[in-house]
Design a protein around this motif. Structure first.
Motif, PDB file in Angstrom:
ATOM      1  N   GLY A  67     -62.750  -1.906  24.495  1.00  0.00           N
ATOM      2  CA  GLY A  67     -62.754  -2.396  22.958  1.00  0.00           C
ATOM      3  C   GLY A  67     -61.443  -2.428  22.475  1.00  0.00           C
ATOM      4  O   GLY A  67     -60.625  -1.630  22.858  1.00  0.00           O
ATOM      5  N   ILE A  68     -61.418  -3.125  21.264  1.00  0.00           N
ATOM      6  CA  ILE A  68     -60.227  -3.405  20.479  1.00  0.00           C
ATOM      7  C   ILE A  68     -59.880  -1.922  19.714  1.00  0.00           C
ATOM      8  O   ILE A  68     -60.776  -1.472  19.107  1.00  0.00           O
ATOM      9  CB  ILE A  68     -60.241  -4.765  19.473  1.00  0.00           C
ATOM     10  CG1 ILE A  68     -61.589  -4.545  18.674  1.00  0.00           C
ATOM     11  CG2 ILE A  68     -60.568  -5.871  20.475  1.00  0.00           C
ATOM     12  CD1 ILE A  68     -61.473  -5.380  17.410  1.00  0.00           C
ATOM     13  N   LYS A  69     -58.759  -1.977  19.437  1.00  0.00           N
ATOM     14  CA  LYS A  69     -58.154  -0.695  18.848  1.00  0.00           C
ATOM     15  C   LYS A  69     -58.854  -0.715  17.495  1.00  0.00           C
ATOM     16  O   LYS A  69     -58.984   0.467  17.154  1.00  0.00           O
ATOM     17  CB  LYS A  69     -56.509  -0.569  18.811  1.00  0.00           C
ATOM     18  CG  LYS A  69     -55.923   0.806  18.229  1.00  0.00           C
ATOM     19  CD  LYS A  69     -54.390   0.632  18.678  1.00  0.00           C
ATOM     20  CE  LYS A  69     -53.957   2.164  18.019  1.00  0.00           C
ATOM     21  NZ  LYS A  69     -52.587   2.160  18.198  1.00  0.00           N
ATOM     22  N   PRO A  70     -58.441  -1.649  16.615  1.00  0.00           N
ATOM     23  CA  PRO A  70     -59.003  -1.191  15.133  1.00  0.00           C
ATOM     24  C   PRO A  70     -60.649  -0.832  14.863  1.00  0.00           C
ATOM     25  O   PRO A  70     -60.926  -0.028  14.291  1.00  0.00           O
ATOM     26  CB  PRO A  70     -58.879  -2.981  14.697  1.00  0.00           C
ATOM     27  CG  PRO A  70     -57.775  -3.322  15.465  1.00  0.00           C
ATOM     28  CD  PRO A  70     -58.066  -3.007  16.810  1.00  0.00           C
ATOM     29  N   LEU A  71     -61.432  -1.344  15.888  1.00  0.00           N
ATOM     30  CA  LEU A  71     -62.689  -1.082  15.750  1.00  0.00           C
ATOM     31  C   LEU A  71     -62.998   0.203  16.490  1.00  0.00           C
ATOM     32  O   LEU A  71     -63.757   1.011  15.816  1.00  0.00           O
ATOM     33  CB  LEU A  71     -63.672  -2.174  16.652  1.00  0.00           C
ATOM     34  CG  LEU A  71     -65.292  -1.989  16.513  1.00  0.00           C
ATOM     35  CD1 LEU A  71     -65.840  -1.786  15.313  1.00  0.00           C
ATOM     36  CD2 LEU A  71     -65.813  -2.866  17.373  1.00  0.00           C
ATOM     37  N   LEU A  72     -62.519   0.404  17.532  1.00  0.00           N
ATOM     38  CA  LEU A  72     -62.374   1.975  18.075  1.00  0.00           C
ATOM     39  C   LEU A  72     -62.109   3.012  17.286  1.00  0.00           C
ATOM     40  O   LEU A  72     -62.545   4.200  17.246  1.00  0.00           O
ATOM     41  CB  LEU A  72     -61.525   1.882  19.379  1.00  0.00           C
ATOM     42  CG  LEU A  72     -62.146   1.349  20.691  1.00  0.00           C
ATOM     43  CD1 LEU A  72     -60.961   1.239  21.731  1.00  0.00           C
ATOM     44  CD2 LEU A  72     -63.507   2.236  21.165  1.00  0.00           C
ATOM     45  N   GLU A  73     -60.789   2.810  16.443  1.00  0.00           N
ATOM     46  CA  GLU A  73     -60.333   3.664  15.685  1.00  0.00           C
ATOM     47  C   GLU A  73     -61.305   3.987  14.371  1.00  0.00           C
ATOM     48  O   GLU A  73     -61.500   5.307  14.083  1.00  0.00           O
ATOM     49  CB  GLU A  73     -59.089   3.345  15.005  1.00  0.00           C
ATOM     50  CG  GLU A  73     -57.921   3.238  16.252  1.00  0.00           C
ATOM     51  CD  GLU A  73     -56.671   3.077  15.576  1.00  0.00           C
ATOM     52  OE1 GLU A  73     -56.655   2.348  14.407  1.00  0.00           O
ATOM     53  OE2 GLU A  73     -55.472   3.255  16.092  1.00  0.00           O
ATOM     54  N   LYS A  74     -62.015   3.058  13.836  1.00  0.00           N
ATOM     55  CA  LYS A  74     -62.934   3.157  12.699  1.00  0.00           C
ATOM     56  C   LYS A  74     -64.096   4.041  13.214  1.00  0.00           C
ATOM     57  O   LYS A  74     -64.587   4.808  12.470  1.00  0.00           O
ATOM     58  CB  LYS A  74     -63.239   1.810  12.048  1.00  0.00           C
ATOM     59  CG  LYS A  74     -62.450   1.047  11.360  1.00  0.00           C
ATOM     60  CD  LYS A  74     -62.861  -0.160  10.881  1.00  0.00           C
ATOM     61  CE  LYS A  74     -61.965  -0.964  10.050  1.00  0.00           C
ATOM     62  NZ  LYS A  74     -62.442  -2.213   9.453  1.00  0.00           N
ATOM     63  N   ILE A  75     -64.757   3.652  14.401  1.00  0.00           N
ATOM     64  CA  ILE A  75     -65.989   4.425  14.844  1.00  0.00           C
ATOM     65  C   ILE A  75     -65.371   5.633  15.122  1.00  0.00           C
ATOM     66  O   ILE A  75     -66.485   6.834  14.944  1.00  0.00           O
ATOM     67  CB  ILE A  75     -66.555   3.517  15.766  1.00  0.00           C
ATOM     68  CG1 ILE A  75     -67.032   2.079  15.468  1.00  0.00           C
ATOM     69  CG2 ILE A  75     -67.806   4.369  16.298  1.00  0.00           C
ATOM     70  CD1 ILE A  75     -67.549   1.220  16.519  1.00  0.00           C
ATOM     71  N   GLN A  76     -64.157   6.028  15.984  1.00  0.00           N
ATOM     72  CA  GLN A  76     -64.032   7.159  16.367  1.00  0.00           C
ATOM     73  C   GLN A  76     -63.627   8.103  15.086  1.00  0.00           C
ATOM     74  O   GLN A  76     -64.146   9.230  15.252  1.00  0.00           O
ATOM     75  CB  GLN A  76     -62.639   7.267  17.201  1.00  0.00           C
ATOM     76  CG  GLN A  76     -62.267   8.558  17.738  1.00  0.00           C
ATOM     77  CD  GLN A  76     -63.137   9.281  18.931  1.00  0.00           C
ATOM     78  OE1 GLN A  76     -63.327   8.557  19.857  1.00  0.00           O
ATOM     79  NE2 GLN A  76     -63.795  10.268  18.663  1.00  0.00           N
ATOM     80  N   ALA A  77     -63.145   7.679  14.153  1.00  0.00           N
ATOM     81  CA  ALA A  77     -62.798   8.615  12.964  1.00  0.00           C
ATOM     82  C   ALA A  77     -64.104   9.052  12.181  1.00  0.00           C
ATOM     83  O   ALA A  77     -64.370  10.105  11.756  1.00  0.00           O
ATOM     84  CB  ALA A  77     -61.878   7.893  11.960  1.00  0.00           C
ATOM     85  N   PHE A  91     -66.649   4.134  22.930  1.00  0.00           N
ATOM     86  CA  PHE A  91     -66.022   3.018  23.589  1.00  0.00           C
ATOM     87  C   PHE A  91     -67.026   1.755  23.002  1.00  0.00           C
ATOM     88  O   PHE A  91     -68.189   2.205  22.590  1.00  0.00           O
ATOM     89  CB  PHE A  91     -65.819   2.862  25.067  1.00  0.00           C
ATOM     90  CG  PHE A  91     -66.870   2.671  26.023  1.00  0.00           C
ATOM     91  CD1 PHE A  91     -67.368   1.500  26.659  1.00  0.00           C
ATOM     92  CD2 PHE A  91     -68.001   3.776  26.157  1.00  0.00           C
ATOM     93  CE1 PHE A  91     -68.423   1.376  27.202  1.00  0.00           C
ATOM     94  CE2 PHE A  91     -68.973   3.629  27.062  1.00  0.00           C
ATOM     95  CZ  PHE A  91     -69.260   2.570  27.646  1.00  0.00           C
ATOM     96  N   ILE A  92     -66.651   0.477  23.229  1.00  0.00           N
ATOM     97  CA  ILE A  92     -67.561  -0.639  22.526  1.00  0.00           C
ATOM     98  C   ILE A  92     -68.300  -1.176  23.842  1.00  0.00           C
ATOM     99  O   ILE A  92     -67.741  -1.531  24.947  1.00  0.00           O
ATOM    100  CB  ILE A  92     -66.499  -1.553  22.140  1.00  0.00           C
ATOM    101  CG1 ILE A  92     -65.643  -0.949  20.803  1.00  0.00           C
ATOM    102  CG2 ILE A  92     -67.508  -2.807  21.288  1.00  0.00           C
ATOM    103  CD1 ILE A  92     -66.555  -0.104  19.959  1.00  0.00           C
ATOM    104  N   THR A  93     -69.621  -1.380  23.630  1.00  0.00           N
ATOM    105  CA  THR A  93     -70.374  -2.009  24.735  1.00  0.00           C
ATOM    106  C   THR A  93     -70.993  -3.109  24.284  1.00  0.00           C
ATOM    107  O   THR A  93     -70.733  -3.633  23.403  1.00  0.00           O
ATOM    108  CB  THR A  93     -71.512  -0.975  25.104  1.00  0.00           C
ATOM    109  OG1 THR A  93     -72.192  -0.928  23.708  1.00  0.00           O
ATOM    110  CG2 THR A  93     -71.270   0.330  25.261  1.00  0.00           C
ATOM    111  N   SER A  94     -71.401  -3.976  25.392  1.00  0.00           N
ATOM    112  CA  SER A  94     -71.811  -5.188  25.307  1.00  0.00           C
ATOM    113  C   SER A  94     -73.363  -4.953  24.821  1.00  0.00           C
ATOM    114  O   SER A  94     -74.360  -5.358  25.651  1.00  0.00           O
ATOM    115  CB  SER A  94     -71.902  -6.143  26.596  1.00  0.00           C
ATOM    116  OG  SER A  94     -72.254  -7.413  26.368  1.00  0.00           O
ATOM    117  N   GLY A  95     -73.311  -4.717  23.238  1.00  0.00           N
ATOM    118  CA  GLY A  95     -74.842  -4.540  23.000  1.00  0.00           C
ATOM    119  C   GLY A  95     -75.206  -3.168  23.313  1.00  0.00           C
ATOM    120  O   GLY A  95     -74.697  -2.479  24.259  1.00  0.00           O
TER     121      GLY A  95
END
Length: 371
Positions: A67-77, A91-95
Protein backbone atom coordinates in the motif's frame (compact mmCIF):
# COMPACT_ATOMS: atom_id res chain seq x y z
CA UNK A 1 -15.11 -28.63 -22.76
CA UNK A 2 -14.12 -31.56 -20.56
CA UNK A 3 -15.70 -31.81 -17.11
CA UNK A 4 -12.41 -33.16 -15.78
CA UNK A 5 -10.87 -29.73 -16.29
CA UNK A 6 -12.81 -28.42 -13.28
CA UNK A 7 -10.94 -28.74 -9.99
CA UNK A 8 -12.65 -30.78 -7.27
CA UNK A 9 -12.71 -27.79 -4.92
CA UNK A 10 -15.09 -25.94 -7.24
CA UNK A 11 -17.77 -28.59 -6.76
CA UNK A 12 -17.70 -27.79 -3.03
CA UNK A 13 -18.39 -24.09 -3.65
CA UNK A 14 -22.06 -23.43 -4.33
CA UNK A 15 -23.45 -20.01 -5.16
CA UNK A 16 -26.89 -21.38 -6.00
CA UNK A 17 -28.66 -19.91 -2.95
CA UNK A 18 -28.30 -16.32 -4.03
CA UNK A 19 -28.60 -17.21 -7.71
CA UNK A 20 -32.04 -18.76 -7.14
CA UNK A 21 -33.26 -15.54 -5.55
CA UNK A 22 -32.18 -13.46 -8.50
CA UNK A 23 -33.52 -16.00 -11.00
CA UNK A 24 -36.91 -15.70 -9.32
CA UNK A 25 -36.61 -11.91 -9.44
CA UNK A 26 -35.64 -11.73 -13.12
CA UNK A 27 -39.20 -10.97 -14.24
CA UNK A 28 -39.86 -8.30 -11.60
CA UNK A 29 -40.63 -4.94 -13.22
CA UNK A 30 -40.49 -2.64 -10.18
CA UNK A 31 -39.02 -4.66 -7.33
CA UNK A 32 -38.89 -3.43 -3.75
CA UNK A 33 -35.24 -4.26 -3.23
CA UNK A 34 -34.22 -4.96 0.35
CA UNK A 35 -31.59 -7.52 -0.59
CA UNK A 36 -28.51 -5.44 -1.34
CA UNK A 37 -25.74 -5.54 1.25
CA UNK A 38 -24.22 -2.16 0.50
CA UNK A 39 -24.92 1.45 1.49
CA UNK A 40 -27.61 3.26 -0.48
CA UNK A 41 -25.81 6.63 -0.35
CA UNK A 42 -23.20 7.59 -2.94
CA UNK A 43 -19.50 7.86 -2.19
CA UNK A 44 -18.96 11.28 -0.56
CA UNK A 45 -17.85 13.96 -3.00
CA UNK A 46 -14.48 14.79 -1.36
CA UNK A 47 -13.47 11.13 -1.72
CA UNK A 48 -14.53 11.02 -5.37
CA UNK A 49 -12.62 14.27 -5.98
CA UNK A 50 -9.50 12.73 -4.43
CA UNK A 51 -9.83 9.73 -6.76
CA UNK A 52 -10.14 11.97 -9.81
CA UNK A 53 -7.15 14.00 -8.67
CA UNK A 54 -5.04 10.88 -8.18
CA UNK A 55 -5.90 9.67 -11.70
CA UNK A 56 -5.11 13.09 -13.18
CA UNK A 57 -1.83 13.15 -11.25
CA UNK A 58 -0.76 9.89 -12.88
CA UNK A 59 -1.18 7.61 -9.84
CA UNK A 60 -2.23 4.85 -12.22
CA UNK A 61 0.63 2.34 -12.08
CA UNK A 62 1.07 -0.35 -9.46
CA UNK A 63 1.62 0.82 -5.92
CA UNK A 64 3.82 -1.03 -3.48
CA UNK A 65 2.17 -4.34 -2.67
CA UNK A 66 1.63 -3.32 0.96
CA UNK A 67 0.00 0.00 0.00
CA UNK A 68 0.89 3.67 -0.34
CA UNK A 69 2.83 5.32 2.45
CA UNK A 70 0.36 8.15 3.33
CA UNK A 71 -2.53 5.72 3.85
CA UNK A 72 -0.40 3.19 5.72
CA UNK A 73 0.91 5.89 8.06
CA UNK A 74 -2.59 7.12 8.94
CA UNK A 75 -3.94 3.66 9.70
CA UNK A 76 -0.79 2.51 11.51
CA UNK A 77 -0.89 5.59 13.78
CA UNK A 78 -4.56 4.94 14.61
CA UNK A 79 -4.00 1.23 15.29
CA UNK A 80 -0.95 1.97 17.43
CA UNK A 81 -2.87 4.56 19.44
CA UNK A 82 -5.76 2.15 20.03
CA UNK A 83 -3.86 -1.03 20.90
CA UNK A 84 -0.22 -0.16 21.60
CA UNK A 85 1.00 -3.59 20.45
CA UNK A 86 4.71 -3.57 19.62
CA UNK A 87 4.31 -6.15 16.87
CA UNK A 88 1.03 -4.93 15.26
CA UNK A 89 1.51 -3.79 11.66
CA UNK A 90 -0.82 -2.70 8.85
CA UNK A 91 -1.09 -3.31 5.13
CA UNK A 92 -3.62 -2.39 2.45
CA UNK A 93 -5.70 -5.18 0.92
CA UNK A 94 -7.86 -5.44 -2.18
CA UNK A 95 -11.04 -5.07 -0.16
CA UNK A 96 -11.91 -7.05 2.94
CA UNK A 97 -12.77 -10.08 0.80
CA UNK A 98 -9.24 -10.01 -0.57
CA UNK A 99 -7.93 -9.75 2.97
CA UNK A 100 -9.98 -12.74 4.07
CA UNK A 101 -8.75 -14.82 1.14
CA UNK A 102 -5.12 -13.92 1.85
CA UNK A 103 -5.52 -14.65 5.57
CA UNK A 104 -7.11 -18.08 5.15
CA UNK A 105 -4.72 -19.06 2.35
CA UNK A 106 -1.78 -18.04 4.55
CA UNK A 107 -2.97 -19.80 7.71
CA UNK A 108 -4.92 -22.92 6.66
CA UNK A 109 -3.36 -26.20 5.59
CA UNK A 110 -5.42 -28.90 3.84
CA UNK A 111 -7.54 -30.60 6.48
CA UNK A 112 -7.25 -27.80 9.04
CA UNK A 113 -10.49 -26.72 10.70
CA UNK A 114 -11.91 -23.21 10.68
CA UNK A 115 -14.73 -22.40 13.10
CA UNK A 116 -17.40 -20.02 11.77
CA UNK A 117 -20.47 -18.92 13.69
CA UNK A 118 -23.77 -19.87 12.06
CA UNK A 119 -25.29 -17.69 10.57
CA UNK A 120 -22.11 -16.54 8.82
CA UNK A 121 -21.02 -14.17 6.07
CA UNK A 122 -21.38 -16.17 2.85
CA UNK A 123 -17.68 -16.06 1.91
CA UNK A 124 -16.37 -17.70 5.09
CA UNK A 125 -17.35 -21.23 4.18
CA UNK A 126 -16.24 -21.00 0.56
CA UNK A 127 -12.91 -19.26 1.19
CA UNK A 128 -12.12 -21.95 3.77
CA UNK A 129 -12.86 -24.57 1.12
CA UNK A 130 -10.62 -22.74 -1.36
CA UNK A 131 -7.79 -22.86 1.18
CA UNK A 132 -8.32 -26.63 1.60
CA UNK A 133 -9.76 -26.36 5.09
CA UNK A 134 -12.91 -27.69 6.72
CA UNK A 135 -15.49 -25.16 7.88
CA UNK A 136 -16.88 -26.13 11.29
CA UNK A 137 -20.26 -24.42 11.63
CA UNK A 138 -21.09 -23.48 15.20
CA UNK A 139 -24.74 -22.54 15.71
CA UNK A 140 -25.60 -19.32 17.55
CA UNK A 141 -29.39 -19.77 17.28
CA UNK A 142 -31.78 -18.63 18.64
CA UNK A 143 -30.27 -15.40 20.03
CA UNK A 144 -27.06 -15.20 17.92
CA UNK A 145 -24.90 -15.04 21.04
CA UNK A 146 -21.50 -16.71 21.30
CA UNK A 147 -21.53 -19.54 23.84
CA UNK A 148 -17.91 -19.98 24.91
CA UNK A 149 -18.59 -23.48 26.25
CA UNK A 150 -19.79 -24.51 22.78
CA UNK A 151 -16.72 -22.92 21.20
CA UNK A 152 -14.38 -24.75 23.56
CA UNK A 153 -16.16 -28.05 22.86
CA UNK A 154 -15.84 -27.51 19.10
CA UNK A 155 -12.06 -27.02 19.21
CA UNK A 156 -9.94 -29.98 18.13
CA UNK A 157 -6.25 -30.45 17.47
CA UNK A 158 -6.98 -29.49 13.83
CA UNK A 159 -8.58 -26.15 14.69
CA UNK A 160 -6.43 -23.43 13.15
CA UNK A 161 -8.68 -20.38 12.85
CA UNK A 162 -11.86 -18.91 14.35
CA UNK A 163 -13.72 -16.40 12.17
CA UNK A 164 -15.47 -13.66 14.12
CA UNK A 165 -17.71 -10.90 12.70
CA UNK A 166 -19.19 -8.10 14.84
CA UNK A 167 -21.31 -6.20 13.94
CA UNK A 168 -22.44 -9.27 12.04
CA UNK A 169 -23.75 -9.97 8.58
CA UNK A 170 -26.51 -11.25 8.31
CA UNK A 171 -27.85 -10.84 11.87
CA UNK A 172 -26.78 -7.29 12.64
CA UNK A 173 -25.76 -8.43 16.12
CA UNK A 174 -22.98 -6.66 18.00
CA UNK A 175 -21.18 -8.96 20.42
CA UNK A 176 -20.91 -7.91 24.06
CA UNK A 177 -17.54 -7.07 25.59
CA UNK A 178 -17.82 -10.23 27.72
CA UNK A 179 -18.25 -12.40 24.62
CA UNK A 180 -15.40 -10.65 22.79
CA UNK A 181 -13.01 -10.91 25.70
CA UNK A 182 -13.87 -14.56 26.35
CA UNK A 183 -13.33 -15.52 22.72
CA UNK A 184 -10.05 -13.60 22.51
CA UNK A 185 -8.71 -15.22 25.67
CA UNK A 186 -9.81 -18.69 24.57
CA UNK A 187 -7.96 -18.31 21.25
CA UNK A 188 -4.85 -17.17 23.07
CA UNK A 189 -5.08 -20.14 25.45
CA UNK A 190 -5.52 -22.64 22.61
CA UNK A 191 -3.01 -20.97 20.22
CA UNK A 192 -5.69 -20.46 17.56
CA UNK A 193 -5.68 -17.53 15.17
CA UNK A 194 -8.71 -15.31 15.71
CA UNK A 195 -9.67 -13.39 12.57
CA UNK A 196 -11.89 -10.43 13.39
CA UNK A 197 -13.89 -9.16 10.41
CA UNK A 198 -14.65 -5.56 11.38
CA UNK A 199 -16.06 -4.18 8.12
CA UNK A 200 -19.22 -2.93 9.91
CA UNK A 201 -17.31 -1.48 12.88
CA UNK A 202 -18.68 2.05 12.31
CA UNK A 203 -22.30 0.84 12.54
CA UNK A 204 -22.90 0.12 16.24
CA UNK A 205 -26.18 1.46 17.62
CA UNK A 206 -26.88 0.00 21.07
CA UNK A 207 -23.49 -0.82 22.56
CA UNK A 208 -19.89 0.27 21.92
CA UNK A 209 -17.75 -1.61 19.44
CA UNK A 210 -15.08 -3.81 21.03
CA UNK A 211 -12.38 -5.57 19.03
CA UNK A 212 -10.88 -8.84 20.31
CA UNK A 213 -7.50 -7.31 19.51
CA UNK A 214 -7.96 -5.37 22.76
CA UNK A 215 -7.59 -8.65 24.67
CA UNK A 216 -5.39 -10.74 22.37
CA UNK A 217 -2.43 -9.12 20.66
CA UNK A 218 -2.25 -11.95 18.12
CA UNK A 219 -5.72 -11.21 16.70
CA UNK A 220 -5.77 -10.64 12.95
CA UNK A 221 -8.13 -7.76 12.07
CA UNK A 222 -9.64 -7.18 8.63
CA UNK A 223 -11.46 -3.94 7.83
CA UNK A 224 -12.15 -1.59 4.95
CA UNK A 225 -13.88 1.44 3.49
CA UNK A 226 -16.61 -0.37 1.55
CA UNK A 227 -19.52 -0.09 3.99
CA UNK A 228 -18.64 2.97 6.07
CA UNK A 229 -17.81 5.19 3.08
CA UNK A 230 -19.92 3.52 0.34
CA UNK A 231 -16.82 2.38 -1.55
CA UNK A 232 -17.84 -1.22 -2.22
CA UNK A 233 -16.63 -1.18 -5.84
CA UNK A 234 -13.32 0.46 -5.05
CA UNK A 235 -11.69 -2.55 -3.36
CA UNK A 236 -9.66 -0.83 -0.65
CA UNK A 237 -9.38 -2.54 2.71
CA UNK A 238 -6.75 -3.01 5.34
CA UNK A 239 -5.47 -5.67 7.67
CA UNK A 240 -3.55 -5.36 10.91
CA UNK A 241 -2.00 -8.03 13.06
CA UNK A 242 1.27 -9.73 14.03
CA UNK A 243 4.02 -8.74 11.61
CA UNK A 244 5.16 -12.31 10.87
CA UNK A 245 1.65 -13.21 9.64
CA UNK A 246 1.26 -10.01 7.61
CA UNK A 247 4.58 -10.55 5.85
CA UNK A 248 3.29 -13.87 4.51
CA UNK A 249 -0.02 -12.30 3.44
CA UNK A 250 1.80 -9.47 1.66
CA UNK A 251 3.92 -12.05 -0.16
CA UNK A 252 0.78 -13.81 -1.33
CA UNK A 253 -0.86 -10.52 -2.35
CA UNK A 254 2.16 -9.82 -4.55
CA UNK A 255 1.35 -12.92 -6.59
CA UNK A 256 -2.45 -12.57 -6.60
CA UNK A 257 -4.03 -9.10 -6.34
CA UNK A 258 -0.60 -7.37 -6.73
CA UNK A 259 -1.99 -4.33 -4.88
CA UNK A 260 -5.20 -2.54 -4.06
CA UNK A 261 -6.17 -0.17 -6.92
CA UNK A 262 -3.51 2.55 -6.73
CA UNK A 263 -5.48 5.78 -7.40
CA UNK A 264 -8.24 4.64 -5.08
CA UNK A 265 -5.78 4.22 -2.24
CA UNK A 266 -5.13 7.96 -2.46
CA UNK A 267 -8.88 8.52 -2.28
CA UNK A 268 -8.99 6.18 0.74
CA UNK A 269 -6.43 8.41 2.44
CA UNK A 270 -8.97 11.22 2.07
CA UNK A 271 -11.75 8.89 3.25
CA UNK A 272 -9.84 8.09 6.45
CA UNK A 273 -10.34 11.69 7.57
CA UNK A 274 -13.98 11.92 6.44
CA UNK A 275 -16.65 11.93 9.16
CA UNK A 276 -19.33 9.29 8.46
CA UNK A 277 -21.28 9.81 11.71
CA UNK A 278 -24.19 11.41 9.82
CA UNK A 279 -24.67 8.26 7.74
CA UNK A 280 -24.35 6.05 10.83
CA UNK A 281 -27.05 8.08 12.57
CA UNK A 282 -29.28 7.74 9.51
CA UNK A 283 -28.94 3.95 9.54
CA UNK A 284 -29.68 3.85 13.25
CA UNK A 285 -32.89 5.75 12.49
CA UNK A 286 -33.73 3.37 9.62
CA UNK A 287 -33.13 0.40 11.95
CA UNK A 288 -35.57 1.90 14.44
CA UNK A 289 -38.07 2.56 11.65
CA UNK A 290 -38.02 -1.07 10.48
CA UNK A 291 -38.24 -2.44 14.01
CA UNK A 292 -41.31 -0.30 14.62
CA UNK A 293 -42.86 -1.39 11.32
CA UNK A 294 -42.28 -5.13 11.85
CA UNK A 295 -42.23 -5.84 15.59
CA UNK A 296 -45.90 -6.83 15.79
CA UNK A 297 -45.50 -9.60 13.20
CA UNK A 298 -41.87 -10.70 13.58
CA UNK A 299 -39.55 -11.54 16.45
CA UNK A 300 -36.55 -9.22 16.07
CA UNK A 301 -33.26 -10.48 17.54
CA UNK A 302 -29.86 -8.96 16.88
CA UNK A 303 -30.12 -5.74 14.84
CA UNK A 304 -27.64 -3.91 17.11
CA UNK A 305 -25.50 -2.81 14.17
CA UNK A 306 -24.63 -3.10 10.47
CA UNK A 307 -27.76 -2.56 8.31
CA UNK A 308 -29.52 -5.91 8.36
CA UNK A 309 -32.45 -7.63 10.04
CA UNK A 310 -32.34 -11.44 10.17
CA UNK A 311 -35.92 -12.43 10.85
CA UNK A 312 -37.48 -15.78 11.63
CA UNK A 313 -40.30 -16.62 9.25
CA UNK A 314 -43.75 -16.73 10.92
CA UNK A 315 -44.64 -19.70 8.70
CA UNK A 316 -42.86 -22.09 6.33
CA UNK A 317 -39.18 -22.20 5.54
CA UNK A 318 -37.06 -19.21 4.74
CA UNK A 319 -37.03 -20.24 1.08
CA UNK A 320 -40.82 -20.57 0.95
CA UNK A 321 -41.34 -17.23 2.63
CA UNK A 322 -38.90 -15.49 0.27
CA UNK A 323 -40.62 -17.05 -2.74
CA UNK A 324 -43.92 -15.56 -1.54
CA UNK A 325 -42.21 -12.19 -1.02
CA UNK A 326 -40.83 -12.22 -4.56
CA UNK A 327 -44.31 -13.00 -5.88
CA UNK A 328 -45.27 -9.72 -4.17
CA UNK A 329 -42.39 -7.82 -5.83
CA UNK A 330 -40.24 -7.79 -2.68
CA UNK A 331 -36.63 -8.94 -2.98
CA UNK A 332 -35.07 -10.39 0.20
CA UNK A 333 -32.58 -13.23 0.80
CA UNK A 334 -33.41 -16.63 2.33
CA UNK A 335 -31.50 -17.45 5.49
CA UNK A 336 -30.04 -20.70 4.15
CA UNK A 337 -27.67 -18.62 2.01
CA UNK A 338 -25.96 -17.69 5.30
CA UNK A 339 -26.74 -20.72 7.41
CA UNK A 340 -27.20 -24.48 7.69
CA UNK A 341 -30.80 -23.68 8.71
CA UNK A 342 -33.66 -22.50 6.48
CA UNK A 343 -35.76 -20.75 9.11
CA UNK A 344 -34.99 -17.05 8.56
CA UNK A 345 -34.55 -14.40 5.91
CA UNK A 346 -32.30 -11.36 5.65
CA UNK A 347 -33.37 -7.88 4.66
CA UNK A 348 -31.19 -4.82 4.29
CA UNK A 349 -32.47 -1.46 5.46
CA UNK A 350 -29.84 0.37 3.41
CA UNK A 351 -32.59 1.86 1.25
CA UNK A 352 -34.74 5.00 1.02
CA UNK A 353 -37.46 5.31 3.67
CA UNK A 354 -40.25 4.97 1.12
CA UNK A 355 -38.77 1.66 -0.07
CA UNK A 356 -38.47 0.46 3.52
CA UNK A 357 -42.11 1.25 4.30
CA UNK A 358 -43.29 -0.48 1.13
CA UNK A 359 -41.22 -3.54 1.96
CA UNK A 360 -42.47 -3.63 5.54
CA UNK A 361 -46.08 -3.46 4.32
CA UNK A 362 -45.50 -6.46 2.07
CA UNK A 363 -43.86 -8.42 4.89
CA UNK A 364 -46.76 -7.73 7.26
CA UNK A 365 -49.24 -8.79 4.60
CA UNK A 366 -47.41 -12.06 3.89
CA UNK A 367 -46.98 -12.82 7.59
CA UNK A 368 -50.68 -12.38 8.28
CA UNK A 369 -51.97 -14.19 5.20
CA UNK A 370 -49.81 -17.26 5.77
CA UNK A 371 -48.82 -19.79 3.13
Amino acid sequence: MSERWIADRMHKIDASGIRKVFDLAATMKNPINLSIGQPHFDTPEPIKAAARQAIDNGRNAYSQTQGIKPLLEKIQASVQAEYGHADRKVFITSGTSGGLMLALSTLVNPGDEVIAFDPWFVMYKHLTTLAGGKCVQLSTYPDFRIDLDKVRAAITDRTKVILFNSPANPTGRVATEEEVRGLAELCREKDICLISDEIYRAFCYDRPFVSPAKYNDQTLVIDGFSKSHSMTGWRVGWCHGPEHVLQQMIKLQQFTFVCSPHPLQWAASEAWDFDVSEHVADYRRKRDLMKAELQEDFEIIGADGAFYLFLKTPWGTGTEFVRKAIENELLIIPGNVFSSQDTHFRLSYAAPDDTLRKGAAVLRKIAREGA
